[in-house]
Design a protein around this motif. Structure first.
Motif, PDB file in Angstrom:
ATOM      1  N   ALA A   1       0.823  -1.210   0.000  1.00 18.88           N
ATOM      2  CA  ALA A   1       0.000   0.000   0.000  1.00 18.88           C
ATOM      3  C   ALA A   1       0.858   1.261   0.000  1.00 18.88           C
ATOM      4  CB  ALA A   1      -0.933  -0.006   1.204  1.00 18.88           C
ATOM      5  N   LYS A   2       0.608   2.115  -0.974  1.00 18.71           N
ATOM      6  CA  LYS A   2       1.280   3.420  -1.066  1.00 18.71           C
ATOM      7  C   LYS A   2       0.253   4.444  -1.536  1.00 18.71           C
ATOM      8  CE  LYS A   2       5.976   1.832  -2.226  1.00 18.71           C
ATOM      9  NZ  LYS A   2       5.710   0.395  -2.381  1.00 18.71           N
ATOM     10  N   LEU A   3       0.175   5.550  -0.817  1.00 19.22           N
ATOM     11  CA  LEU A   3      -0.747   6.641  -1.165  1.00 19.22           C
ATOM     12  C   LEU A   3      -2.144   6.124  -1.480  1.00 19.22           C
ATOM     13  CD1 LEU A   3       1.339   9.134  -3.328  1.00 19.22           C
ATOM     14  CD2 LEU A   3       1.375   8.736  -0.871  1.00 19.22           C
ATOM     15  N   GLY A   4      -2.629   5.188  -0.676  1.00 15.29           N
ATOM     16  CA  GLY A   4      -4.010   4.725  -0.827  1.00 15.29           C
ATOM     17  C   GLY A   4      -4.217   3.667  -1.884  1.00 15.29           C
ATOM     18  N   ILE A   5      -3.137   3.127  -2.494  1.00 11.81           N
ATOM     19  CA  ILE A   5      -3.258   2.136  -3.562  1.00 11.81           C
ATOM     20  C   ILE A   5      -2.504   0.871  -3.159  1.00 11.81           C
ATOM     21  CG2 ILE A   5      -2.651   1.587  -5.952  1.00 11.81           C
ATOM     22  CD1 ILE A   5      -2.952   4.561  -6.595  1.00 11.81           C
ATOM     23  N   VAL A   6      -3.147  -0.290  -3.366  1.00  6.28           N
ATOM     24  CA  VAL A   6      -2.497  -1.568  -3.120  1.00  6.28           C
ATOM     25  C   VAL A   6      -2.881  -2.519  -4.247  1.00  6.28           C
ATOM     26  CG1 VAL A   6      -4.399  -2.325  -1.622  1.00  6.28           C
ATOM     27  CG2 VAL A   6      -2.188  -3.464  -1.474  1.00  6.28           C
ATOM     28  N   THR A   7      -1.915  -3.321  -4.734  1.00  2.00           N
ATOM     29  CA  THR A   7      -2.203  -4.310  -5.768  1.00  2.00           C
ATOM     30  C   THR A   7      -1.933  -5.694  -5.213  1.00  2.00           C
ATOM     31  OG1 THR A   7      -0.004  -4.314  -6.782  1.00  2.00           O
ATOM     32  CG2 THR A   7      -1.555  -2.653  -7.551  1.00  2.00           C
ATOM     33  N   PHE A   8      -2.718  -6.674  -5.665  1.00  2.00           N
ATOM     34  CA  PHE A   8      -2.661  -8.018  -5.103  1.00  2.00           C
ATOM     35  C   PHE A   8      -3.226  -8.997  -6.124  1.00  2.00           C
ATOM     36  CE2 PHE A   8      -6.424  -5.640  -3.969  1.00  2.00           C
ATOM     37  CZ  PHE A   8      -7.474  -6.496  -4.249  1.00  2.00           C
ATOM     38  N   ARG A   9      -3.096 -10.260  -5.836  1.00  4.59           N
ATOM     39  CA  ARG A   9      -3.732 -11.255  -6.705  1.00  4.59           C
ATOM     40  C   ARG A   9      -4.095 -12.499  -5.912  1.00  4.59           C
ATOM     41  NH1 ARG A   9       0.488 -14.508 -10.643  1.00  4.59           N
ATOM     42  NH2 ARG A   9       2.044 -15.071  -9.054  1.00  4.59           N
ATOM     43  N   TYR A  10      -5.041 -13.229  -6.458  1.00  6.00           N
ATOM     44  CA  TYR A  10      -5.447 -14.505  -5.877  1.00  6.00           C
ATOM     45  C   TYR A  10      -4.608 -15.603  -6.488  1.00  6.00           C
ATOM     46  CZ  TYR A  10      -8.453 -18.404  -4.454  1.00  6.00           C
ATOM     47  OH  TYR A  10      -8.933 -19.563  -3.908  1.00  6.00           O
ATOM     48  N   ASN A  11      -3.996 -16.408  -5.641  1.00  4.63           N
ATOM     49  CA  ASN A  11      -3.161 -17.521  -6.105  1.00  4.63           C
ATOM     50  C   ASN A  11      -3.472 -18.740  -5.248  1.00  4.63           C
ATOM     51  OD1 ASN A  11      -1.236 -19.302  -6.968  1.00  4.63           O
ATOM     52  ND2 ASN A  11       0.522 -17.968  -6.577  1.00  4.63           N
ATOM     53  N   PRO A  12      -4.414 -19.565  -5.713  1.00  3.32           N
ATOM     54  CA  PRO A  12      -4.798 -20.734  -4.902  1.00  3.32           C
ATOM     55  C   PRO A  12      -3.760 -21.842  -4.900  1.00  3.32           C
ATOM     56  CG  PRO A  12      -5.946 -20.761  -7.005  1.00  3.32           C
ATOM     57  CD  PRO A  12      -5.182 -19.464  -6.952  1.00  3.32           C
ATOM     58  N   GLY A  13      -2.707 -21.687  -5.724  1.00  2.00           N
ATOM     59  CA  GLY A  13      -1.656 -22.704  -5.749  1.00  2.00           C
ATOM     60  C   GLY A  13      -1.954 -23.868  -6.653  1.00  2.00           C
ATOM     61  N   THR A  14      -3.015 -23.790  -7.440  1.00  2.00           N
ATOM     62  CA  THR A  14      -3.406 -24.900  -8.315  1.00  2.00           C
ATOM     63  C   THR A  14      -2.989 -24.687  -9.760  1.00  2.00           C
ATOM     64  OG1 THR A  14      -5.568 -23.855  -8.616  1.00  2.00           O
ATOM     65  CG2 THR A  14      -5.359 -25.501  -6.863  1.00  2.00           C
ATOM     66  N   CYS A  15      -2.520 -23.490 -10.090  1.00  2.00           N
ATOM     67  CA  CYS A  15      -2.091 -23.215 -11.457  1.00  2.00           C
ATOM     68  C   CYS A  15      -1.086 -22.066 -11.417  1.00  2.00           C
ATOM     69  CB  CYS A  15      -3.266 -22.874 -12.373  1.00  2.00           C
ATOM     70  SG  CYS A  15      -4.185 -21.406 -11.847  1.00  2.00           S
ATOM     71  N   SER A  16      -0.536 -21.745 -12.570  1.00  2.00           N
ATOM     72  CA  SER A  16       0.443 -20.666 -12.633  1.00  2.00           C
ATOM     73  C   SER A  16       0.359 -19.984 -13.982  1.00  2.00           C
ATOM     74  CB  SER A  16       1.857 -21.228 -12.420  1.00  2.00           C
ATOM     75  OG  SER A  16       2.165 -22.183 -13.434  1.00  2.00           O
ATOM     76  N   GLY A  17       1.169 -18.931 -14.167  1.00  2.00           N
ATOM     77  CA  GLY A  17       1.270 -18.257 -15.455  1.00  2.00           C
ATOM     78  C   GLY A  17      -0.046 -17.705 -15.956  1.00  2.00           C
ATOM     79  N   GLU A  18      -0.395 -18.056 -17.191  1.00  2.00           N
ATOM     80  CA  GLU A  18      -1.605 -17.518 -17.822  1.00  2.00           C
ATOM     81  C   GLU A  18      -2.868 -17.942 -17.092  1.00  2.00           C
ATOM     82  OE1 GLU A  18      -1.725 -18.436 -21.935  1.00  2.00           O
ATOM     83  OE2 GLU A  18       0.125 -17.346 -22.421  1.00  2.00           O
ATOM     84  N   GLY A  19      -2.823 -19.113 -16.454  1.00  2.00           N
ATOM     85  CA  GLY A  19      -3.988 -19.559 -15.697  1.00  2.00           C
ATOM     86  C   GLY A  19      -4.308 -18.605 -14.559  1.00  2.00           C
ATOM     87  N   LEU A  20      -3.283 -18.174 -13.827  1.00  4.97           N
ATOM     88  CA  LEU A  20      -3.496 -17.216 -12.738  1.00  4.97           C
ATOM     89  C   LEU A  20      -3.981 -15.876 -13.288  1.00  4.97           C
ATOM     90  CD1 LEU A  20      -0.544 -17.708 -10.213  1.00  4.97           C
ATOM     91  CD2 LEU A  20      -2.978 -18.144  -9.852  1.00  4.97           C
ATOM     92  N   ASP A  21      -3.442 -15.466 -14.427  1.00  3.00           N
ATOM     93  CA  ASP A  21      -3.893 -14.215 -15.042  1.00  3.00           C
ATOM     94  C   ASP A  21      -5.378 -14.285 -15.360  1.00  3.00           C
ATOM     95  OD1 ASP A  21      -1.305 -13.347 -14.863  1.00  3.00           O
ATOM     96  OD2 ASP A  21      -0.873 -13.444 -17.015  1.00  3.00           O
TER      97      ASP A  21
END
Length: 488
Positions: free
Chosen positions: A407-427
């Motif tokens: 978090a910086k100046l009110g903005i935070v980036t994150f993602r969901y990663n259930p651990g079941t796939c990677s790369g384009e699947g996570l995208d």
């Protein structure tokens, strides 16, 4: 004996105009009621839809209303306007976190109503004496809060960051560049596209806008900038401007402005800061240190309609030396010289800007700030930063979530990663999470690509969220993410 012809009688006021005055007065109670209804528009309630799904039939109806046609009853046109505006993405919704959300509060549009009703000419002191004096003094106060020198600093109100950036490039060109064909502007690879766009408008080719890579912490890489300066000078190019960012739209990051100021001074370059979003933090009580370097800039773009809770169309360009604005935008004109107010040592506002006739924009912001006061506006800015910290903390406490940028100046980036796939699947998973949240009117959270992966971004500058709201939001996001994850 000279004969005199009697003057022709003045044409009568058209009956249609008189009828309009009568109609407005007749329907004034309805207009007053409309103002009451608008209290629930800015901002919408939590359970209001974030977006209205628009059908082909809806568009056909709106197109049918778009042309004037025969006169319509005022009541009917108000209803049409409400329907038209209903088809929009509610960027001022408490649960909208995309882009830089509009944190507009009611005081802002009340100020706009005053500005529109008085319709004062904001271009010169003779025609808009009071509003121009307020603009002058408010700009001095804002410049001082950034740390710009009191004796020379000044500025002008503009429609927003795009125009402020355009004007800064024009001033930098005139102050630092001799031979535009070889001039070079430097900005980071993640700088807002408005800067490069405005450079093009001023006649600079794309090859004259050099992108500097970002460091691992998403700031403009000072080392890469220095290397480019050396290489470009060897090729006979003329570096003249560095554009730093105070509050990147994607991550909230602030460039190392103090270091860039040292380079600019040493290399005789103009340092402009695109602070359209982040400059407002200078008014914060708890976090102003995060933007402490702004006072070293030659110019700063600042949008009140981003984090000063104003409605769209209110921005500022502040400069270290107000004389530079006049040098670029002041034009000798016998007509304009005759209209000058002569009430200040400063030049007329129309000599500081690309605009001549313009609304008294400063009055709308002044109205809101005057009612809120310095203490409250600072706390409102602090609140957005605190809310982003809360979002981050709650995500970190749950399994399957990764913080991409803290978090910086009110903005935070994150993602969901259930651990079941990677790369384009996570995208694809994270893109689908965003689509589901928006389509179901649960939250306006959009996907973003950071460090080569697709994640989700929240910009928390609303003052309409409580800690309980944040709890419910994260629960809903987590629930949707797990449901989406089952399909991958």
């Amino acid at each position: 004996m000279t004969s005199h012809t009697a003057p022709s009688p003045s044409p009568p006021v058209p009956e249609s105009i008189l009828a309009l005055d009568h109609e407005i007065r007749t329907h004034w109670p309805r207009i007053q009621h409309l103002l009451t209804e608008l209290l629930d528009i800015t901002p919408p309630s939590h359970d209001a839809p974030i977006t209205q799904h628009t059908s082909a039939q809806d568009l056909t109806q709106i197109r049918g209303w778009a042309r004037p046609g025969p006169p319509q009853p005022l009541e009917a046109v108000i209803a049409e306007a409400q329907t038209i505006f209903d088809h929009r993405l509610r960027v001022n919704h408490p649960l909208f976190f995309g882009f830089i959300p509009s944190g507009t509060i009611q005081l802002s549009w009340v100020g706009d109503v005053l500005v529109a009703a008085f319709n004062a000419h904001g271009g010169g002191r003779k025609v808009g004496r009071g509003p121009c004096v307020v603009e002058e003094e408010l700009l001095r106060w804002l410049a001082a809060r950034l740390g710009l020198p009191a004796r020379t600093a000044g500025g002008v109100f503009v429609s927003g960051g795009s125009v402020a950036n355009l004007m800064s490039i024009a001033v930098a060109r005139d102050q630092k560049l001799d031979g535009a064909a070889r001039g070079v502007i430097y900005l980071s690879e993640r700088a807002h596209y408005a800067v490069a766009k405005m450079a093009r408008v001023l006649g600079f080719a794309d090859r004259q806008v050099h992108r500097v890579r970002c460091s691992e912490v998403f700031e403009l890489d000072v080392g890469d900038l220095q290397a480019q300066l050396v290489a470009d000078r060897r090729q006979g190019l003329l570096p003249f401007m560095i554009v730093a960012t105070c509050g990147y739209t994607e991550t909230g990051t602030v460039d190392p402005i103090a270091e860039l100021a040292d380079i600019a001074l040493r290399e005789s370059l103009w340092l402009h800061v695109d602070g359209a979003y982040g400059a407002s933090v200078a008014l914060s009580h708890a976090h102003a240190r995060l933007v402490a370097g702004l006072g070293a800039a030659d110019s700063v773009a600042w949008d009140a309609h981003k984090w000063l809770f104003s409605s769209f169309g209110c921005g500022m360009l502040l400069v270290r030396d107000r004389g530079h604005l006049c040098s670029t935008f002041g034009v000798q004109s016998e007509l304009m010289d005759q209209q000058a107010g002569g009430l200040s040592e400063q030049p007329e506002p129309w000599d500081l800007s690309v605009e001549l006739t313009r609304p008294a924009r400063a009055m709308s912001l002044w109205f809101m700030l005057r009612v809120l006061g310095e203490e409250r506006i600072g706390r409102m800015i602090d609140y957005g930063i605190d809310m982003a910290d809360s979002v981050q903390a709650r995500l970190q406490a749950r399994e399957g979530w990764e913080i991409l940028t803290h978090a910086k100046l009110g903005i935070v980036t994150f993602r969901y990663n259930p651990g079941t796939c990677s790369g384009e699947g996570l995208d694809r998973i994270n893109t689908k999470i965003s689509d589901t949240l928006v389509e179901d009117n649960l939250a306006g959270i959009f996907p973003i690509r950071v460090s080569g992966v697709v994640g989700l971004r929240v910009c928390c500058i609303t003052t309409r969220l409580s800690e309980q709201d944040i709890d419910q939001l994260i629960q809903q996001i987590d629930k949707n993410a797990k449901q989406v994850g089952k399909d991958f």
